[in-house]
Every structure is written in structure tokens, then in C-alpha cells.
Design a protein around this motif. Structure first.
Motif, short mmCIF file in Angstrom:
data_model
loop_
_atom_site.label_atom_id
_atom_site.label_comp_id
_atom_site.label_asym_id
_atom_site.label_seq_id
_atom_site.Cartn_x
_atom_site.Cartn_y
_atom_site.Cartn_z
N LEU A 128 -6.19 -2.86 7.19
CA LEU A 128 -5.41 -2.13 8.21
C LEU A 128 -6.11 -2.20 9.57
O LEU A 128 -5.45 -2.27 10.60
CB LEU A 128 -5.21 -0.67 7.81
N ASN A 129 -7.44 -2.17 9.57
CA ASN A 129 -8.16 -2.29 10.85
C ASN A 129 -7.74 -3.55 11.59
O ASN A 129 -7.55 -3.55 12.81
CB ASN A 129 -9.67 -2.35 10.63
N GLU A 130 -7.61 -4.66 10.85
CA GLU A 130 -7.24 -5.94 11.47
C GLU A 130 -5.83 -5.88 12.04
O GLU A 130 -5.56 -6.35 13.15
CB GLU A 130 -7.33 -7.10 10.46
N ALA A 131 -4.92 -5.30 11.25
CA ALA A 131 -3.53 -5.23 11.71
C ALA A 131 -3.39 -4.28 12.90
O ALA A 131 -2.69 -4.55 13.88
CB ALA A 131 -2.62 -4.78 10.57
N ARG A 132 -4.10 -3.15 12.84
CA ARG A 132 -4.06 -2.18 13.95
C ARG A 132 -4.63 -2.82 15.21
O ARG A 132 -4.14 -2.57 16.32
CB ARG A 132 -4.86 -0.94 13.58
N TYR A 133 -5.68 -3.62 15.04
CA TYR A 133 -6.27 -4.30 16.20
C TYR A 133 -5.21 -5.21 16.87
O TYR A 133 -5.07 -5.22 18.10
CB TYR A 133 -7.50 -5.12 15.77
N LEU A 167 0.84 -1.20 0.00
CA LEU A 167 0.00 0.00 0.00
C LEU A 167 0.88 1.26 0.00
O LEU A 167 0.78 2.11 -0.88
CB LEU A 167 -0.91 -0.01 1.23
N THR A 168 1.77 1.36 0.99
CA THR A 168 2.57 2.58 1.19
C THR A 168 3.56 2.77 0.04
O THR A 168 4.08 1.80 -0.52
CB THR A 168 3.32 2.45 2.53
N GLU A 169 3.83 4.03 -0.27
CA GLU A 169 4.79 4.36 -1.33
C GLU A 169 5.80 5.38 -0.79
O GLU A 169 5.54 6.01 0.26
CB GLU A 169 4.05 4.96 -2.53
N ILE A 190 7.40 -2.17 2.84
CA ILE A 190 6.50 -3.31 2.71
C ILE A 190 7.13 -4.52 3.40
O ILE A 190 8.17 -5.04 2.95
CB ILE A 190 6.21 -3.63 1.23
N GLY A 191 6.50 -4.95 4.50
CA GLY A 191 7.02 -6.09 5.25
C GLY A 191 7.00 -7.36 4.41
O GLY A 191 6.05 -7.61 3.66
N LEU A 192 8.10 -8.13 4.50
CA LEU A 192 8.22 -9.49 3.94
C LEU A 192 8.36 -9.57 2.43
O LEU A 192 8.40 -10.68 1.89
CB LEU A 192 7.01 -10.37 4.34
N GLY A 236 2.48 7.92 2.43
CA GLY A 236 2.49 7.14 3.67
C GLY A 236 1.16 7.29 4.39
O GLY A 236 0.26 6.47 4.24
N SER A 237 1.01 8.39 5.14
CA SER A 237 -0.25 8.63 5.85
C SER A 237 -1.40 8.86 4.88
O SER A 237 -2.56 8.69 5.24
CB SER A 237 -0.11 9.84 6.79
N ASP A 238 -1.07 9.27 3.67
CA ASP A 238 -2.10 9.64 2.69
C ASP A 238 -2.08 8.68 1.50
O ASP A 238 -1.62 9.03 0.40
CB ASP A 238 -1.84 11.08 2.22
P1 TGC Z 1 -11.12 8.72 2.75
O1 TGC Z 1 -10.34 8.87 1.49
O2 TGC Z 1 -12.10 9.77 3.06
O3 TGC Z 1 -11.93 7.34 2.85
C1 TGC Z 1 -11.79 6.44 1.87
C2 TGC Z 1 -12.80 5.32 2.13
O4 TGC Z 1 -12.28 4.47 3.15
C3 TGC Z 1 -13.23 4.38 4.22
N1 TGC Z 1 -12.44 4.25 5.46
C4 TGC Z 1 -12.37 3.13 6.16
N2 TGC Z 1 -12.96 1.94 5.97
C5 TGC Z 1 -12.69 0.99 6.85
N3 TGC Z 1 -11.88 1.16 7.91
C6 TGC Z 1 -11.27 2.34 8.12
N4 TGC Z 1 -10.44 2.49 9.15
C7 TGC Z 1 -11.50 3.39 7.23
N5 TGC Z 1 -11.08 4.66 7.12
C8 TGC Z 1 -11.66 5.18 6.03
C9 TGC Z 1 -14.03 5.65 4.13
O5 TGC Z 1 -15.29 5.49 4.74
C10 TGC Z 1 -14.16 5.79 2.64
O6 TGC Z 1 -15.11 4.86 2.18
P2 TGC Z 1 -16.03 5.18 0.87
O7 TGC Z 1 -16.98 4.06 0.78
O8 TGC Z 1 -16.66 6.52 1.13
O9 TGC Z 1 -15.08 5.24 -0.30
O10 TGC Z 1 -10.11 8.55 3.83
P3 TGC Z 1 -10.28 9.07 5.26
O11 TGC Z 1 -10.34 10.58 5.19
O12 TGC Z 1 -11.42 8.38 5.92
O13 TGC Z 1 -8.95 8.60 5.91
C11 TGC Z 1 -7.90 9.47 6.12
C12 TGC Z 1 -6.86 8.71 6.93
C13 TGC Z 1 -5.70 9.64 7.18
C14 TGC Z 1 -7.49 8.28 8.26
C15 TGC Z 1 -6.42 7.47 6.14
O14 TGC Z 1 -5.90 7.87 4.93
C16 TGC Z 1 -5.43 6.64 6.91
O15 TGC Z 1 -5.78 5.78 7.69
N6 TGC Z 1 -4.12 6.90 6.67
C17 TGC Z 1 -3.06 6.09 7.29
C18 TGC Z 1 -2.67 5.02 6.35
C19 TGC Z 1 -1.75 4.03 7.03
O16 TGC Z 1 -2.01 3.52 8.10
N7 TGC Z 1 -0.66 3.72 6.31
C20 TGC Z 1 0.30 2.76 6.78
C21 TGC Z 1 0.01 1.40 6.17
S1 TGC Z 1 1.11 0.25 6.78
C22 TGC Z 1 2.08 -0.17 5.51
O17 TGC Z 1 1.76 -0.02 4.37
C23 TGC Z 1 3.41 -0.72 5.87
S2 TGC Z 1 3.34 -1.56 7.36
C24 TGC Z 1 2.81 -3.06 6.95
C25 TGC Z 1 3.99 -3.86 6.52
O18 TGC Z 1 4.90 -4.09 7.35
O19 TGC Z 1 4.00 -4.29 5.36
#
Ligand code: TGC
Length: 417
Positions: free
Chosen positions: A266-271, A150-152, A183-185, A156-158
Motif C-alpha cells: 500500500l505504501n507503494e500505491a499511496r506514493y 485485501l479489502t472486504e 478489488i481493482g481488475l 475497509g480501513s481496518d
Molecule cells: P497494526 O495492526 O498496528 O500494524 C500491523 C503491522 O503493520 C505495520 N505497518 C506498516 N508497515 C509498513 N507500512 C505501513 N504503512 C504500515 N502501517 C503499519 C506495523 O508496524 C505492524 O507491524 P508489526 O511488525 O508490528 O506486525 O496497524 P496500524 O495500527 O499500524 O495501522 C492502522 C491503520 C488504520 C493505519 C491501517 O490499518 C491502515 O492503513 N488502514 C487502511 C487500509 C487501507 O488503506 N485500505 C485500503 C486498501 S485499498 C484496496 O484494497 C482497494 S484499492 C486497490 C484496488 O483498486 O484494488
């Protein structure tokens, strides 16, 4: 009014708790015999295989691939998923396993999270029947490894701003181009779930997931070197250079349309992190409690100094609160499911509490605390990554803020430009 002897006792006997001496609040009673047995089975593997070797693996920056089939035999890979060879355990059991694994090392728990909560969850939630049958049984057994792209470098956060693209050609094939980072693994993986922009808009609405066998031409991965955190774990950069996939490589479910597809994973992993980090905190506490009895200064064991006891007390109180938060969220997840704000509450606070405890424990170990002979600094360094990935503190604060106020404040104006 009479009180029972147990209520009058000046100190509770915590030696019988499966959580050990930190269990001041009787948390042992919150868990069934079956749940506790699962935790003890995972702990036995950690004690036997991880603890004797982790300092060496961490020092040499090696992830021990030989443990993957053992984790499969233990049934912890995709353990919260049902069918397709997965164990179908509860959210609380998954949490208990995560805390035991992370008491060993965050890198070990991260392996199980990336495999089960991210890669397997993506295929289980959003995949076709054929994709599930092809990958999930082997991944649950530890015979195949997955990663989640996912991340690029610039997203990251976006993740909505990702630039990796998937273009469909007239014959139906998809062609992927882009770069993923952290990206892990990925260098170990047999399969990658890659999220890419398919739409005209170049925002989150067109994001879709693809199941990519890592031997597909154009896919390459390189481990990120010189890490000061999560050294017994592998994080990578993935390059996608004209990766051609058949039409059915896309995750087809409606649940995977847009960013809610990866966010549900991500919800599952965060949990899992909510529980896992409490394992690292508990291990840091146990390490320093033992040390405080063994180490004598000024003719007195450290444990007899008031300042030591005050620190131990604060750590234990914080760990009890962290476990109780994890338990509350876990039971709620099993009964009714969770909300993003609930997950953010646990991830935000348990990570910052755990890293504080690991740092305090290192401090109490004095100079001896800076080597790999003791676990707290290793945990603290690992927790720098855990606190950052799967959503930084700020992402979780703003998710909670949005739930409290109804106003999204992720961009300066509160709306995406
Ligand atoms: P937004 O663009 O408005 O929403 C998009 C759609 O997603 C839905 N949504 C969720 N659905 C389920 N669970 C959640 N927690 C959700 N959060 C949002 C939302 O309802 C919408 O749905 P739809 O049907 O309207 O299209 O995004 P947002 O404004 O809600 O979120 C902004 C923000 C900052 C919270 C989000 O972008 C975010 O969580 N950013 C952090 C991303 C993050 O955690 N990145 C790290 C990933 S980890 C990784 O890649 C490396 S570690 C794993 C490894 O080791 O490989």
C-alpha cells in the motif's frame, strides 16, 4: 544592489516547462532530461490513445483492455521494480509516469498502480523465486494482469478485522474461503494476491498472502456496477469458495508475516497517488485556462475577469505546492526511503487539493462543465475514489497524528479491544 533581468521580469515564460503554464516556480529545473523525457513519452501515449477515447469509455463504463500491452511496451508496469523484466526506474520517474497517466484518467493510473504497486510489488517483495519468475516478466510486459485482494465488505480501513481464512490441511494444501470487495481488475486478472487470516487469533498477526491463479476452482469475480466514479476502470467483488492451493502458493518471505506484508505494498500505491492526483489537477487547470481564453461573456473573455484570475491563481499556487510536496517525497524515497507518516502527508493533502481544484474548474466551466466534453468533473468524480482508497483522509490524519504524538488513536480507546 543589481538584479538580473530574469528576476525583474513581470511574468516568467512558463511555455518551455514540461509541466506547462502552471509551472510558476521553475519546477522544470528540478527534473533531469531523462526524467522529463520519460514523462513526455507517457504523455504521448495518453494524448494519442486515451484523450480521444476517454469520454466514450467513461460514458459506457468500459476499461480499454487493449491498452494493457501498450503500457507494457512503454515500461510502466512495475516500473519501480528491479529484475524479472521490470524497468528498474526511480521513485521520481514512477511518480512522473503516474501524474501523466492520471492527467488522462485516474482509472488508467489505477490500472498501473494495482498491477505494479500492489500485485507485482507483493510478489516482488514477499514472493518465492519461483513465484517471481512465473509471474513478474509477463506482468511487466502486460501479458498477464494481477489484482490485490485485501479489502472486504466488512473490513475497509481496518484490514486486521478481515474474515477471509486460509486453513492448511494435513497434506499441506491451503483452502481459502471469504469475500473481497473493491478489488481493482479482478475480473480481468490472471493472478490474484489474496490476503487471509491463517492464525488462531483472527487478527492482523496471522494474515498471510497467497498467489492465486484466477482459474483455480472456487475463485470468482464480479464487476461492481452503477459506479459514479472511476467509470473507465474495473472494481470487483471476489468470492473465494473452498479455493484449494498447493502449499507453495503462500508468499513465503518473513517480510509478509502479518499486516505489514500488504501495508508495504500500500505504501507503494499511496506514493504513486501523491503524484498521480497532481496530474488530474493539472489537466483540470489546463482545461479551464483554455476555456477562460475562448469563452466570452459580457463582451469580455473570462480570462480578463478579476474573479477568474483570482481562481486561476489559487489553483496554480496549490498545484505548485502539491508538485513540490510530491517531488520532496520522491527524492527522499530515492535517497533514503520513506516513513508511513511521510506517505500519509502527501496522500492526504494532494488528494484533497486535487479534488478541490477539479471542482473549482468545473464551476468555472459553468453549465458546459457538467458534460464529458470537459475533463474536470470526470476528474473530480474519479478523485472521490482516489481520496477514499488506499487510506481515507481519516486514516492518514491518524497516521500523522500517531507520528506527531506517539499515541495511536485508531480506536476510541487508542487500543484494539
Ligand atoms: P497494526 O495492526 O498496528 O500494524 C500491523 C503491522 O503493520 C505495520 N505497518 C506498516 N508497515 C509498513 N507500512 C505501513 N504503512 C504500515 N502501517 C503499519 C506495523 O508496524 C505492524 O507491524 P508489526 O511488525 O508490528 O506486525 O496497524 P496500524 O495500527 O499500524 O495501522 C492502522 C491503520 C488504520 C493505519 C491501517 O490499518 C491502515 O492503513 N488502514 C487502511 C487500509 C487501507 O488503506 N485500505 C485500503 C486498501 S485499498 C484496496 O484494497 C482497494 S484499492 C486497490 C484496488 O483498486 O484494488
Amino acid at each position: 544592489m543589481t538584479t538580473s533581468p530574469a528576476q525583474d521580469a513581470p511574468s516568467r515564460d512558463t511555455s518551455a516547462s514540461f509541466l506547462g503554464p502552471v509551472d510558476l516556480t521553475g519546477m522544470d529545473a528540478l527534473f533531469s532530461a531523462e526524467e522529463k523525457q520519460l514523462a513526455l513519452d507517457v504523455r504521448a501515449l495518453v494524448d494519442e490513445v486515451i484523450r480521444p477515447n476517454i469520454a466514450d469509455w467513461y460514458d459506457r463504463a468500459v476499461f480499454p483492455t487493449e491498452i494493457v500491452p501498450e503500457l507494457g511496451r512503454l515500461g510502466v508496469l512495475g516500473m519501480h521494480l528491479h529484475g524479472y523484466g521490470c524497468a528498474g526506474r526511480s521513485a521520481v520517474e514512477y511518480g512522473l509516469a503516474a501524474q501523466e497517466l492520471e492527467a488522462g484518467d485516474s482509472g488508467l493510473r489505477t490500472f498501473v498502480s494495482v498491477q505494479g504497486s500492489l500485485a507485482m510489488s507483493a510478489i516482488h517483495k514477499h514472493g518465492s523465486e519461483e513465484q517471481k519468475r512465473q509471474w513478474l516478466p509477463r506482468m511487466a510486459a502486460g501479458e498477464a494482469v494481477g489484482c490485490f485482494g485485501l479489502t472486504e465488505p466488512g473490513a475497509g480501513s481496518d484490514p486486521a478485522s478481515m474474515t477471509t481464512t486460509a486453513r492448511q490441511e494435513p497434506g499441506g494444501d491451503w483452502v481459502l474461503n471469504g469475500t473481497k470487495r473493491w478489488i481493482g481488475l479482478a475480473t480481468l486478472a490472471d493472478v490474484a494476491v489474496i490476503w487471509a487470516q491463517t492464525g488462531e487469533h483472527g487478527d492482523g498477526r496471522g494474515v498471510r498472502g497467497f498467489v492465486v491463479p484466477t482459474d483455480t476452482p472456487g475463485f470468482s469475480a464480479e464487476a461492481i456496477a452503477q459506479k459514479l466514479s472511476m467509470r473507465a476502470s474495473v472494481q470487483c467483488e471476489i468470492r473465494l469458495d473452498g479455493v484449494r492451493l498447493p502449499a507453495d502458493a503462500i508468499l513465503p518471505a518473513d517480510s509478509a508475516l502479518g499486516l505489514k506484508g500488504p501495508f508495504q505494498c500500500l505504501n507503494e500505491a499511496r506514493y504513486g497517488i501523491i503524484w498521480g492526483v497532481m496530474g488530474a489537477a493539472r489537466d483540470s487547470f489546463n482545461a479551464v485556462l483554455d476555456y477562460a481564453h475562448a469563452r466570452t461573456q459580457f463582451g469580455t473573455p473570462l480570462a480578463a475577469f478579476q474573479l477568474t484570475q483570482a481562481k486561476l491563481a489559487d489553483m496554480a499556487v496549490a498545484i505548485n505546492k502539491g508538485y513540490l510536496l510530491a517531488h520532496q517525497i520522491g527524492r527522499t524515497k530515492d535517497a533514503h526511503g520513506t516513513t508511513p507518516a511521510m506517505i500519509s502527508t502527501g496522500k492526504l493533502d494532494n488528494c484533497r487539493v486535487a479534488i478541490g481544484i477539479a471542482r473549482d474548474a468545473r464551476e468555472m466551466l459553468g453549465g458546459n462543465g457538467i458534460t464529458l466534453e470537459h475533463s474536470p468533473l470526470r476528474h473530480a468524480n474519479n478523485l472521490e475514489s482516489v481520496r477514499t482508497y488506499e487510506g481515507t483522509d481519516e486514516v492518514h490524519q491518524l497516521t500523522i497524528g500517531r507520528a506527531l504524538t506517539g499515541i495511536g488513536a485508531f480506536t476510541a480507546a487508542g487500543v484494539r479491544p
